[in-house]
Scaffold this active site. Sequence first.
Site, PDB file in Angstrom:
ATOM      1  N   GLN A 183       5.497  -5.899   0.302  1.00 39.70           N
ATOM      2  CA  GLN A 183       4.794  -6.016  -0.987  1.00 39.70           C
ATOM      3  C   GLN A 183       5.578  -5.375  -2.129  1.00 39.70           C
ATOM      4  OE1 GLN A 183       3.365  -5.109   1.909  1.00 39.70           O
ATOM      5  NE2 GLN A 183       1.201  -5.623   2.004  1.00 39.70           N
ATOM      6  N   ASP A 194      -6.473   2.572  -0.587  1.00 44.67           N
ATOM      7  CA  ASP A 194      -7.454   1.592  -0.094  1.00 44.67           C
ATOM      8  C   ASP A 194      -8.807   2.242   0.187  1.00 44.67           C
ATOM      9  OD1 ASP A 194      -4.654   0.473   0.684  1.00 44.67           O
ATOM     10  OD2 ASP A 194      -6.053  -1.209   0.557  1.00 44.67           O
ATOM     11  N   ARG A 219     -11.313  -7.837   6.177  1.00 50.73           N
ATOM     12  CA  ARG A 219     -10.323  -6.747   6.292  1.00 50.73           C
ATOM     13  C   ARG A 219     -11.095  -5.415   6.315  1.00 50.73           C
ATOM     14  NH1 ARG A 219      -5.045  -6.978   2.759  1.00 50.73           N
ATOM     15  NH2 ARG A 219      -4.316  -5.746   4.538  1.00 50.73           N
ATOM     16  N   ARG A 236      -4.743  -9.840  -2.104  1.00 53.02           N
ATOM     17  CA  ARG A 236      -4.676  -8.571  -1.375  1.00 53.02           C
ATOM     18  C   ARG A 236      -4.613  -7.433  -2.384  1.00 53.02           C
ATOM     19  NH1 ARG A 236      -0.872  -6.929  -3.916  1.00 53.02           N
ATOM     20  NH2 ARG A 236      -0.823  -5.160  -2.525  1.00 53.02           N
ATOM     21  N   GLY A 237      -4.719  -6.203  -1.826  1.00 50.64           N
ATOM     22  CA  GLY A 237      -4.829  -5.034  -2.710  1.00 50.64           C
ATOM     23  C   GLY A 237      -6.307  -4.701  -2.862  1.00 50.64           C
ATOM     24  N   ASN A 279      -3.676   4.464   2.497  1.00 53.56           N
ATOM     25  CA  ASN A 279      -2.918   3.490   1.704  1.00 53.56           C
ATOM     26  C   ASN A 279      -1.942   2.797   2.650  1.00 53.56           C
ATOM     27  OD1 ASN A 279      -2.300   2.275  -0.895  1.00 53.56           O
ATOM     28  ND2 ASN A 279      -0.356   3.348  -0.804  1.00 53.56           N
ATOM     29  N   LYS A 280      -1.172   1.893   2.125  1.00 52.84           N
ATOM     30  CA  LYS A 280      -0.232   1.104   2.930  1.00 52.84           C
ATOM     31  C   LYS A 280       0.603   1.978   3.860  1.00 52.84           C
ATOM     32  CE  LYS A 280      -0.015  -2.405   3.108  1.00 52.84           C
ATOM     33  NZ  LYS A 280      -0.787  -3.076   4.187  1.00 52.84           N
TER      34      LYS A 280
HETATM   35  O1  MRU Z   1      -2.330  -4.847   2.803  1.00 54.04           O
HETATM   36  P1  MRU Z   1      -2.444  -4.846   1.298  1.00 54.04           P
HETATM   37  O2  MRU Z   1      -1.304  -5.507   0.624  1.00 54.04           O
HETATM   38  O3  MRU Z   1      -3.788  -5.328   0.844  1.00 54.04           O
HETATM   39  O4  MRU Z   1      -2.354  -3.288   0.931  1.00 54.04           O
HETATM   40  C1  MRU Z   1      -2.377  -2.905  -0.402  1.00 54.04           C
HETATM   41  C2  MRU Z   1      -2.224  -1.452  -0.596  1.00 54.04           C
HETATM   42  O5  MRU Z   1      -2.090  -0.685   0.344  1.00 54.04           O
HETATM   43  C3  MRU Z   1      -2.346  -0.949  -2.000  1.00 54.04           C
HETATM   44  O6  MRU Z   1      -1.496   0.139  -2.214  1.00 54.04           O
HETATM   45  C4  MRU Z   1      -3.786  -0.509  -2.244  1.00 54.04           C
HETATM   46  O7  MRU Z   1      -4.661  -1.544  -1.907  1.00 54.04           O
HETATM   47  C5  MRU Z   1      -4.018  -0.096  -3.633  1.00 54.04           C
HETATM   48  S1  MRU Z   1      -4.073  -1.510  -4.698  1.00 54.04           S
HETATM   49  C6  MRU Z   1      -4.423  -1.042  -6.265  1.00 54.04           C
END
Ligand code: MRU
Length: 355
Positions: free
Chosen positions: A208, A249, A99, A56-57, A259-260
Amino acid sequence: MSTNLTSQSQNPVYPIIWQEDKVVLIDQTQLPEKYTTVEINDYQEMAQAIKTMIVRGAPAIGIAAAYGMYLGARELTTTDRDTFLNQLEEIAQQLRQTRPTAVNLFWAIARMLKTAQETQGSVEQLQASLLATAQAIQAEDLQTCQAIGDRGLEVLPSEPQKLTLLTHCNAGALATAGYGTALGVVRSAWREGRLNRVYADETRPRLQGAKLTSWECVQEGIPVTVITDNMAAHCMKQGLIDAVVVGADRITANGDAANKIGTYSLAIAAVAHNIPFFVAAPLSTIDFKLATGSEIPIEERHPSEIYQVGETVLCPPGVEFYNPAFDVTPAELITAIITEKGAVPPGKLGELRVF
Ligand code: MRU
């Protein structure tokens, strides 16, 4: 997909490794309790690993999808170029459905398809150039993150000498090829003696920050304090935080940044306390096709991520849930977007456009 329990974690952390004929992923759903790796042998397994967040990320999802494209391509038995390209598009379509929010997924798949279309020669030559492109995407991301980290130093506040930075979710080595974006800035600040400590929001619902960001920091001896998400504004008011650095993202042409979930409220709190709020991301995270953040598809995940912690159910029956995985921070709340080409205010993102 097969899982290996390994006692030895790596430092530095590389979440995706190409190993002879397969991809090995750190299983991020098991950290920090267990350091395990998962072997991925075909594109269906890769799609599943992305969906279930073993990997993920945003940048890491892009790299994983690129290898997924190769794993799919190597299974194709046709020798006819057009048939090969059509079948590759079907594989791309399945990987795109894993995703929806991180644009790096779509960016990496598009780059893989372009490679296939532009490579001359036999199907075998196409397959070989797809593997080379996946490896290039991964290698470039590592360099890009190191550049983001270093360029971030140019815009961090000059006072105090040792900064306390707050971050959200995991935008670290685990979320990229290695090093990280927001955590890349933290790493560079640590290396240069400019970091006092990093505060990591726990990042409900999947934690996370508590599980992954703190784990990465501990691996490297970076001082880290975990707080629950609802403590961030209080910490700012107490004067504990000098700047906020988060990942992204997807960033749209006007500088809005997805972002998250929880990032938006963090930005509001930062502005209210006159604390700079930085978004660190590679250029591959900028989606110039979208004008504003309202066009970004926001992933909604299963309610169990909210109503359950481990085996413990938190809420009575009959409750409804809403579980958006991301939010959009409006450009006007962002001090600067830090990329591998330097940091710019969100309104000047167009100056970095290279394609
Ligand atoms: O749902 P995730 O864990 O994939 O979300 C990740 C994030 O929101 C990160 O902050 C984002 O992808 C940047 S990663 C360098």
